[in-house]
Design a protein around this motif. Structure first.
Motif, PDB file in Angstrom:
ATOM      1  N   ASP A 235       2.878  -0.925  -3.080  1.00  0.00           N
ATOM      2  CA  ASP A 235       1.499  -0.399  -3.163  1.00  0.00           C
ATOM      3  C   ASP A 235       1.455   1.017  -4.184  1.00  0.00           C
ATOM      4  O   ASP A 235       2.315   1.648  -4.598  1.00  0.00           O
TER       5      ASP A 235
ATOM      6  N   ASP B 298      -5.802  -8.259  -3.022  1.00  0.00           N
ATOM      7  CA  ASP B 298      -5.001  -7.081  -3.445  1.00  0.00           C
ATOM      8  C   ASP B 298      -5.217  -6.358  -4.634  1.00  0.00           C
ATOM      9  O   ASP B 298      -5.485  -5.254  -4.868  1.00  0.00           O
TER      10      ASP B 298
ATOM     11  N   ARG C 262      -7.003  -2.640  -5.230  1.00  0.00           N
ATOM     12  CA  ARG C 262      -6.362  -1.764  -6.101  1.00  0.00           C
ATOM     13  C   ARG C 262      -7.477  -1.212  -7.217  1.00  0.00           C
ATOM     14  O   ARG C 262      -7.054   0.041  -7.461  1.00  0.00           O
TER      15      ARG C 262
END
Length: 345
Positions: free
Chosen positions: A41, A91, A95
């Motif tokens: 992450d 994802d 982001r």
């Protein structure tokens, strides 16, 4: 708004600094490793620092064109493979949202020889619709492709086929890659050819969907269906092609991103290409009143030659973006699982 796809080495926040260092007023970046399905992450520190540097260097969020993972293939008819790609896709979008990036560019996908083109287009659109439900505002920007193998997106009609199936059309767009377009059969070398291409684009897709461009010359000939990027003015497109593109009102105010070889000398090479491209949007006449293309090409050629020398005479030109093909590392179900996939971007 000319820039380049810059490195995020040692922290995603460094992309902003790297862009500023080459005189770019737009830039592209990967928001995570383009070679891994799952990446760590983003840290709160990196997110905060990225935003701080954006403000410091006066980059608007719309001037950043994030680039999707090479592994993603939303057009794969295999449900398990597509689910894996979708998770990677969402994802990436999340982001972008965390960083405040508005535009996310990605390759449409491939049929992998197991579906019709139209079936794959429908699958891609379905994934975009689902992703829109899981995210708030990032725009999914489809990239045109060169036409190799089973990859979709080389024809404007492919892009239109996806967009017409997307429910929230305010969150979908297109990025035109000059090398890809040329390789696929859109002859943009002359002003007449560019106008014809844009006329077809507007009639098929709609110019309102043009949200960015990749500015790359081509190492291969017209209709080659091969994606081989060359430095601006040194390939088969030539500098004249970029002159009419940069001076077109339809390309103003959107990110225009270099993905050309940098020879690991981005400031010297990309910096010079950016300088030349900015000049192309204005007066480029020599003393005789004719366009001084030869002089501008010489500037880029000189920068490339010097960079090669500094890099130990490197013959294989490199950019910050690794090639999308590595036969030894192909992943089943990804766009790379295609014998003749796109090799640069």
């Amino acid at each position: 708004m000319v820039g380049a796809h810059v490195s995020t080495a040692k922290g995603i926040e460094n992309a902003v600094t790297n862009a500023a260092a080459i005189g770019a007023n737009s830039f592209a970046l990967f928001v995570k490793s383009q070679r891994k399905w799952v990446s760590p992450d983003l840290t709160e520190h990196s997110i905060k620092e990225f935003k701080a540097r954006m403000e410091k260097h006066r980059y608007a969020n719309g001037m950043v064109l994030a680039h999707g993972s090479y592994l993603i293939n939303l057009g794969n008819p295999d449900p398990d493979s597509r689910a894996k790609s979708y998770a990677c896709f969402v994802d990436d979008l999340k982001r972008c949202e965390a960083l405040g990036i508005e535009l996310y560019n990605f390759h449409p996908g491939s049929t992998v020889g197991k579906a019709t083109t139209d079936e794959s287009l429908a699958l891609i659109a379905d994934c975009i619709n689902r992703a829109h439900q899981e995210t708030r505002n990032v725009i999914a920007v489809l990239e045109n492709m060169a036409g190799a193998g089973n990859i979709v997106g080389s024809e404007f009609s492919h892009l239109a086929g996806i967009i017409e199936r997307v429910e929230d059309k305010s969150r979908v767009g297109v990025c035109i890659d000059t090398c890809h377009a040329f390789a696929a059969g859109y002859d943009i070398r002359t002003k007449e050819g560019w106008e014809s291409t844009m006329k077809e684009f507007n009639e098929t897709v709609g110019v309102k969907y043009l949200r960015g461009m990749h500015l790359n010359d081509s190492k291969t000939v017209y209709k080659s269906k091969k994606d081989r990027h060359e430095n601006i003015g040194l390939g088969y497109l030539g500098l004249n092609a970029f002159h009419h593109i940069l001076s077109d009102s339809r390309t103003q105010g959107i990110p225009l991103i270099l993905e050309t070889p940098s020879f690991e000398q981005p400031k010297e090479v990309w910096g010079k290409e950016i300088e030349v491209l900015q000049r192309l949007s204005g007066n480029v006449q020599d003393e005789s009143g004719k366009p001084d293309f030869d002089g501008l090409v010489a500037l880029i050629k000189g920068a490339v030659k010097e960079a090669e020398t500094k890099n130990g005479g490197l013959k294989a030109k490199k950019s910050a973006k690794p090639k999308a093909v590595d036969v030894k590392r192909k992943r089943k179900g990804s766009v790379e699982d295609d014998e003749a996939t796109e090799e640069d971007d």
